[in-house]
Design a protein around this motif. Sequence first.
Motif, PDB file in Angstrom:
ATOM      1  N   SER A 106      15.560-136.872 -59.647  1.00 38.44           N
ATOM      2  CA  SER A 106      15.694-136.357 -60.958  1.00 38.44           C
ATOM      3  C   SER A 106      16.911-136.523 -61.752  1.00 38.44           C
ATOM      4  O   SER A 106      17.195-136.499 -63.017  1.00 38.44           O
ATOM      5  CB  SER A 106      15.336-134.775 -60.733  1.00 38.44           C
TER       6      SER A 106
ATOM      7  N   LYS B  96      21.011-145.706 -70.761  1.00 37.55           N
ATOM      8  CA  LYS B  96      20.166-145.648 -71.748  1.00 37.55           C
ATOM      9  C   LYS B  96      18.978-146.426 -71.739  1.00 37.55           C
ATOM     10  O   LYS B  96      17.960-145.713 -72.451  1.00 37.55           O
ATOM     11  CB  LYS B  96      21.077-146.082 -73.151  1.00 37.55           C
TER      12      LYS B  96
ATOM     13  N   GLU C  89       7.941-140.260 -63.148  1.00 40.48           N
ATOM     14  CA  GLU C  89       8.404-140.385 -64.266  1.00 40.48           C
ATOM     15  C   GLU C  89       8.951-139.172 -65.242  1.00 40.48           C
ATOM     16  O   GLU C  89       8.577-138.949 -66.200  1.00 40.48           O
ATOM     17  CB  GLU C  89       7.110-141.152 -65.468  1.00 40.48           C
TER      18      GLU C  89
HETATM   19  N1  CAA Z   1      16.366-140.630 -74.232  1.00 39.62           N
HETATM   20  C1  CAA Z   1      17.444-141.312 -74.736  1.00 39.62           C
HETATM   21  N2  CAA Z   1      18.536-140.832 -74.425  1.00 39.62           N
HETATM   22  C2  CAA Z   1      18.808-140.046 -73.319  1.00 39.62           C
HETATM   23  C3  CAA Z   1      17.810-139.356 -72.609  1.00 39.62           C
HETATM   24  C4  CAA Z   1      16.623-139.606 -73.394  1.00 39.62           C
HETATM   25  N3  CAA Z   1      15.498-138.917 -72.915  1.00 39.62           N
HETATM   26  N4  CAA Z   1      18.211-138.261 -72.065  1.00 39.62           N
HETATM   27  C5  CAA Z   1      19.687-138.535 -72.006  1.00 39.62           C
HETATM   28  N5  CAA Z   1      19.882-139.569 -72.897  1.00 39.62           N
HETATM   29  C6  CAA Z   1      21.417-140.024 -73.162  1.00 39.62           C
HETATM   30  C7  CAA Z   1      22.053-138.845 -73.829  1.00 39.62           C
HETATM   31  O1  CAA Z   1      21.909-138.875 -74.897  1.00 39.62           O
HETATM   32  C8  CAA Z   1      23.466-139.241 -73.179  1.00 39.62           C
HETATM   33  O2  CAA Z   1      24.012-140.228 -74.081  1.00 39.62           O
HETATM   34  P1  CAA Z   1      25.744-140.227 -74.556  1.00 39.62           P
HETATM   35  O3  CAA Z   1      26.275-140.543 -73.210  1.00 39.62           O
HETATM   36  O4  CAA Z   1      25.632-141.091 -75.716  1.00 39.62           O
HETATM   37  O5  CAA Z   1      26.018-138.723 -75.074  1.00 39.62           O
HETATM   38  C9  CAA Z   1      23.311-139.938 -71.924  1.00 39.62           C
HETATM   39  O6  CAA Z   1      22.049-140.287 -71.797  1.00 39.62           O
HETATM   40  C10 CAA Z   1      23.522-139.139 -70.934  1.00 39.62           C
HETATM   41  O7  CAA Z   1      22.805-138.023 -71.080  1.00 39.62           O
HETATM   42  P2  CAA Z   1      23.101-136.616 -70.018  1.00 39.62           P
HETATM   43  O8  CAA Z   1      24.229-136.141 -69.773  1.00 39.62           O
HETATM   44  O9  CAA Z   1      21.924-135.589 -70.700  1.00 39.62           O
HETATM   45  O10 CAA Z   1      22.294-137.024 -68.470  1.00 39.62           O
HETATM   46  P3  CAA Z   1      22.140-136.218 -67.416  1.00 39.62           P
HETATM   47  O11 CAA Z   1      22.584-137.103 -66.235  1.00 39.62           O
HETATM   48  O12 CAA Z   1      22.347-134.784 -67.557  1.00 39.62           O
HETATM   49  O13 CAA Z   1      20.499-136.480 -67.061  1.00 39.62           O
HETATM   50  C11 CAA Z   1      18.201-136.002 -67.408  1.00 39.62           C
HETATM   51  C12 CAA Z   1      19.608-136.013 -67.937  1.00 39.62           C
HETATM   52  C13 CAA Z   1      17.133-135.818 -68.506  1.00 39.62           C
HETATM   53  C14 CAA Z   1      17.903-135.168 -66.319  1.00 39.62           C
HETATM   54  C15 CAA Z   1      17.807-137.560 -66.680  1.00 39.62           C
HETATM   55  O14 CAA Z   1      18.450-137.655 -65.715  1.00 39.62           O
HETATM   56  C16 CAA Z   1      16.463-137.735 -66.276  1.00 39.62           C
HETATM   57  O15 CAA Z   1      15.598-138.036 -67.320  1.00 39.62           O
HETATM   58  N6  CAA Z   1      15.974-137.452 -65.071  1.00 39.62           N
HETATM   59  C17 CAA Z   1      14.452-137.779 -64.702  1.00 39.62           C
HETATM   60  C18 CAA Z   1      14.504-139.351 -64.249  1.00 39.62           C
HETATM   61  C19 CAA Z   1      12.967-139.848 -64.154  1.00 39.62           C
HETATM   62  O16 CAA Z   1      12.221-139.369 -65.037  1.00 39.62           O
HETATM   63  N7  CAA Z   1      12.904-140.275 -62.953  1.00 39.62           N
HETATM   64  C20 CAA Z   1      11.480-140.906 -62.666  1.00 39.62           C
HETATM   65  C21 CAA Z   1      11.918-142.381 -62.274  1.00 39.62           C
HETATM   66  S1  CAA Z   1      10.589-143.536 -62.488  1.00 39.62           S
HETATM   67  C22 CAA Z   1       9.178-143.172 -61.442  1.00 39.62           C
HETATM   68  O17 CAA Z   1       8.722-142.237 -61.464  1.00 39.62           O
HETATM   69  C23 CAA Z   1       9.080-144.378 -60.467  1.00 39.62           C
HETATM   70  C24 CAA Z   1       7.425-145.059 -61.008  1.00 39.62           C
HETATM   71  O18 CAA Z   1       7.534-146.357 -60.362  1.00 39.62           O
HETATM   72  C25 CAA Z   1       6.342-144.442 -61.516  1.00 39.62           C
END
Ligand code: CAA
Length: 387
Positions: free
Chosen positions: A138, A239, A369
């Motif tokens: 996560s 990103k 995801e």
């Molecule tokens: N879309 C675009 N940009 C995003 C974004 C999004 N959804 N979420 C964050 N960002 C950008 C932010 O705008 C920020 O940009 P700046 O540096 O320009 O300000 C940068 O990314 C960092 O953002 P945060 O500080 O909010 O990031 P964070 O470290 O606090 O994490 C989170 C945010 C939303 C919790 C993220 O870690 C996340 O989405 N976690 C879940 C991951 C996930 O879905 N994993 C699944 C893996 S795939 C899988 O399941 C395997 C498979 O094979 C099916």
Amino acid sequence: MSWEDGFPFELSDEERMAQETARAFSKNEVLPLAAELDREHRYPAELIPKMGALGLMGACVPTEFGGSGLSTVAYCLMVEELAAACASTSIIMSAHNSLCIAPIVAAGSVEQKQRYLPDLCSGKTVGCFALSEPGCGSDAASLSCRVEKQGDHYIVNGAKNWITNGPVADVCVLFATHDTAGGHKAVSAFVHPMEIAGLARGKKEDKLGIRGSPTCGLTYENVKLTSANLLGAERSGFKVAMSTLNGGRLGVAAQAIGIARAALRDALSYSKERKTFGVPICEHQSIQNYLSEMIIQIDAARALTLGAARLKDRGAAYIRQAAMAKLYASEAAMFAAIKGVQIHGGYGYVSDYPAERHLRDAKITEIYEGTSEIQRIVIASQLVKES
Ligand code: CAA
């Protein structure tokens, strides 16, 4: 019009045709295999070239790179149809399209697109996405998989986990960090062939559901990449990962709707045949309450999903809407699957009927995801930004 179509949603002729093509293929060629793929934990290799020929393996890829050039709405409709037949087949196709192909289309160079996309779109090759790790899911920015720049090369060391399509994939989109203390600004994305020195696939996971979809871990030991493998600019990988997952969440939402539809379809047909107290059980109010709640949630989930997909197609912001669609649809799938088992009574608890498979398949949609907990964080943080 069938209850499986939901509310009339404005579709182009091309989108309607994509839905019909996927529906016919799913009914005739995928549904008959679903129970066996689950029982045998079997990857349906024979379906991949067929899906390639029908345009499902490169749904949204521009035609110049061998894709079908379809909208995200069409893609979601196709994933839903596949999932209504077999959840495993739908995630093989969806992870391939949403997680491997989409970042190549969005961030790849022309050379990378020419090299990888035509074979991925035809189904000659299959793609995977390596972000999660044994100790990092996560909190996607806290990667341990290291990339070190040495002259013109990038040397990768570390482990990846939960890689959908990992055991069979030919192409991988990889995320690694230049500095484990550097957070999201230290992450780079790469695209590379799976046949590369130093890369090993782990054992195939023995999963609760989606058992026809193979998953494994990956180990990178001094894997040597070059700038030709770098996807987008150096250190812009986080990103790329986040944008990829925004789109991927629509695929999982569509998959969840398909699973919910399958649960309702099977519960409906059972409830019309099974009699208690002298009448078919669909005439009992308790069962009617379950059936009505199931169809409401399915239609609401589809409205959220296709609405978010339409925003994406228009180039509008859709991060919150995709997270809402994924969260709601995955919970609708769990509800439908649990009530589907309940409607079947004891028959819902044994593998002679597909109800128990739908329940095992539905659960993963609340996890991969981005878990439901992560979706709630994304929704609320976007809402605060929008207000
Ligand atoms: N879309 C675009 N940009 C995003 C974004 C999004 N959804 N979420 C964050 N960002 C950008 C932010 O705008 C920020 O940009 P700046 O540096 O320009 O300000 C940068 O990314 C960092 O953002 P945060 O500080 O909010 O990031 P964070 O470290 O606090 O994490 C989170 C945010 C939303 C919790 C993220 O870690 C996340 O989405 N976690 C879940 C991951 C996930 O879905 N994993 C699944 C893996 S795939 C899988 O399941 C395997 C498979 O094979 C099916």
